[in-house]
Design an enzyme around this catalytic site. Structure first.
Site, PDB file in Angstrom:
ATOM      1  N   ALA A  79      62.340  65.206  93.560  1.00 18.08           N
ATOM      2  CA  ALA A  79      63.096  65.365  94.476  1.00 18.08           C
ATOM      3  C   ALA A  79      63.523  63.894  95.467  1.00 18.08           C
ATOM      4  CB  ALA A  79      63.271  66.974  95.413  1.00 18.08           C
ATOM      5  N   LEU A  80      63.271  63.353  95.535  1.00 18.25           N
ATOM      6  CA  LEU A  80      63.637  61.995  96.552  1.00 18.25           C
ATOM      7  C   LEU A  80      64.675  62.149  96.918  1.00 18.25           C
ATOM      8  CD1 LEU A  80      62.001  59.284  94.074  1.00 18.25           C
ATOM      9  CD2 LEU A  80      60.728  61.265  95.468  1.00 18.25           C
ATOM     10  N   GLY A 109      63.951  59.950 103.058  1.00 16.86           N
ATOM     11  CA  GLY A 109      62.343  59.669 103.986  1.00 16.86           C
ATOM     12  C   GLY A 109      61.334  59.267 102.711  1.00 16.86           C
ATOM     13  N   HIS A 110      61.909  59.315 101.800  1.00 15.16           N
ATOM     14  CA  HIS A 110      61.181  58.805 100.462  1.00 15.16           C
ATOM     15  C   HIS A 110      61.083  57.039 100.525  1.00 15.16           C
ATOM     16  CE1 HIS A 110      60.720  63.099  98.924  1.00 15.16           C
ATOM     17  NE2 HIS A 110      59.577  62.552  99.391  1.00 15.16           N
ATOM     18  N   LYS A 115      55.354  60.986 109.173  1.00 10.73           N
ATOM     19  CA  LYS A 115      55.012  61.565 110.144  1.00 10.73           C
ATOM     20  C   LYS A 115      55.711  63.121 109.835  1.00 10.73           C
ATOM     21  CE  LYS A 115      54.323  57.445 113.567  1.00 10.73           C
ATOM     22  NZ  LYS A 115      55.572  57.206 114.345  1.00 10.73           N
ATOM     23  N   LYS A 116      56.484  63.665 108.945  1.00 11.36           N
ATOM     24  CA  LYS A 116      57.069  64.730 109.408  1.00 11.36           C
ATOM     25  C   LYS A 116      55.915  65.433 109.567  1.00 11.36           C
ATOM     26  CE  LYS A 116      59.628  66.466 106.751  1.00 11.36           C
ATOM     27  NZ  LYS A 116      58.823  67.807 106.523  1.00 11.36           N
ATOM     28  N   GLN A 160      49.168  67.121 107.548  1.00  8.57           N
ATOM     29  CA  GLN A 160      48.847  66.456 106.249  1.00  8.57           C
ATOM     30  C   GLN A 160      48.488  65.059 106.615  1.00  8.57           C
ATOM     31  OE1 GLN A 160      51.057  66.863 102.563  1.00  8.57           O
ATOM     32  NE2 GLN A 160      51.264  65.034 103.467  1.00  8.57           N
ATOM     33  N   LEU A 220      64.460  65.042 107.234  1.00 12.17           N
ATOM     34  CA  LEU A 220      65.228  65.548 105.481  1.00 12.17           C
ATOM     35  C   LEU A 220      63.683  66.153 104.996  1.00 12.17           C
ATOM     36  CD1 LEU A 220      66.399  61.997 104.535  1.00 12.17           C
ATOM     37  CD2 LEU A 220      67.675  64.400 105.150  1.00 12.17           C
ATOM     38  N   ARG A 257      63.105  70.734 101.033  1.00 10.28           N
ATOM     39  CA  ARG A 257      63.081  72.087 100.760  1.00 10.28           C
ATOM     40  C   ARG A 257      65.012  72.680 101.598  1.00 10.28           C
ATOM     41  NH1 ARG A 257      57.851  72.328 100.823  1.00 10.28           N
ATOM     42  NH2 ARG A 257      56.841  73.988  99.385  1.00 10.28           N
TER      43      ARG A 257
END
Length: 273
Positions: free
Chosen positions: A29-30, A33-34, A145-146, A150, A181, A184
């Site tokens: 689901a790019l 951000g990706h 960084k979002k 993780q 972004l 979800r």
């Protein structure tokens, strides 16, 4: 652009190439951000690998695994246009066996914030990322960084398990109105999306307070919580970049994190100061 699903085929291909490999692991689901991760990788590496794999072990019972957005054909087109060299598109059985060895998240950092309400989530994240690193054997791996917790735990895993890869943190990409972004975001109704803007607004307020030399965590968190009403807030937390609670903002060593539920959609955001 090559599309590879078989683990051994990918390992053989990359070993023959003998190039500096940049790796962007994703769950598909790019979005832009990706693309920012891919762009950063292309600037620093000779061969770019993007994996698309919705990892089942990081979803808890009752979470949105079954409805997590899947757009494989669109994602492949996006990767091709972005200049990706290899898309790794494995199935569950390519990654997991019937009697799995798995990693455990650290007892402290892995069980606060996201880990407090999602026990086992980071076990799944670290296990699959470790597997992907062993398959791709990249020189550099790119993460946003979002997802700050993780990112912190993956960096810790690389350090403690002596994995030979450099983790590169890339700034969060936002919509023009400030919303971070996320794959979800497509779950949000028009009204919910409007409400979700309170998240970035609260972080913007925190930034303004720091600019005014207000450094007390308690005061900043109180102001943020007021802005976030009436959203269902999971946490508002101010931590060092080692994920230790701090009472006073330390410029250059602080992350301010927010988790909220907007409708039934869980959203994360943060700022690094």
């Amino acid at each position: 652009m090559k599309i590879i699903s078989d683990v051994n085929e990918l390992k053989t291909y990359l070993k023959k190439e003998k190039k500096i490999i940049g790796f962007v692991p994703t769950m598909g689901a790019l979005h832009d951000g990706h693309l920012s991760l891919i762009k950063k990788a292309k600037n620093e590496c000779e061969l770019i690998v993007v994996s698309i794999f919705v990892n089942p072990t990081q979803f808890l019972v009752g979470e949105d695994l079954d409805k997590y957005p899947s757009r494989d054909e669109a994602d492949k087109k996006i990767c091709k246009l972005a200049g990706v060299d290899v898309v790794f598109l494995p199935q569950k059985e390519d990654i997991y066996g019937s009697d799995e060895v798995s990693l455990k998240a650290p007892n402290v950092r892995g069980f606060v914030l996201e880990g407090a309400t999602r026990p086992g989530h980071f076990d799944g994240v670290l296990t699959v990322v470790n597997k992907l690193f062993n398959i791709v054997n990249p020189d550099y791996a790119y993460f946003g960084k979002k997802d700050a917790q993780q990112l912190n735990l993956i960096s810790l895993m690389v350090k403690q398990l002596f994995i030979d890869v450099k983790i590169v943190a890339v700034d969060t990409v936002r919509e023009s109105d400030g919303l971070a972004l996320s794959s979800r975001n497509i779950y949000l109704s028009k009204e919910q999306r409007k409400g979700a803007l309170k998240i970035s607004s609260s972080l913007y307020e925190a930034s303004k307070m720091v600019q005014k030399k207000i450094y007390t965590s308690k005061e900043i968190k109180k102001a943020m919580s007021e802005i976030l009403k009436p959203l269902e807030v999971g946490y508002v937390e101010i931590l060092s970049r080692d994920f230790e609670v701090i009472d006073t903002i330390e410029i250059g060593n602080t992350v301010i994190l927010v988790e909220t539920l907007v409708g039934s959609t869980r959203l994360l955001d943060n700022i690094w100061l």
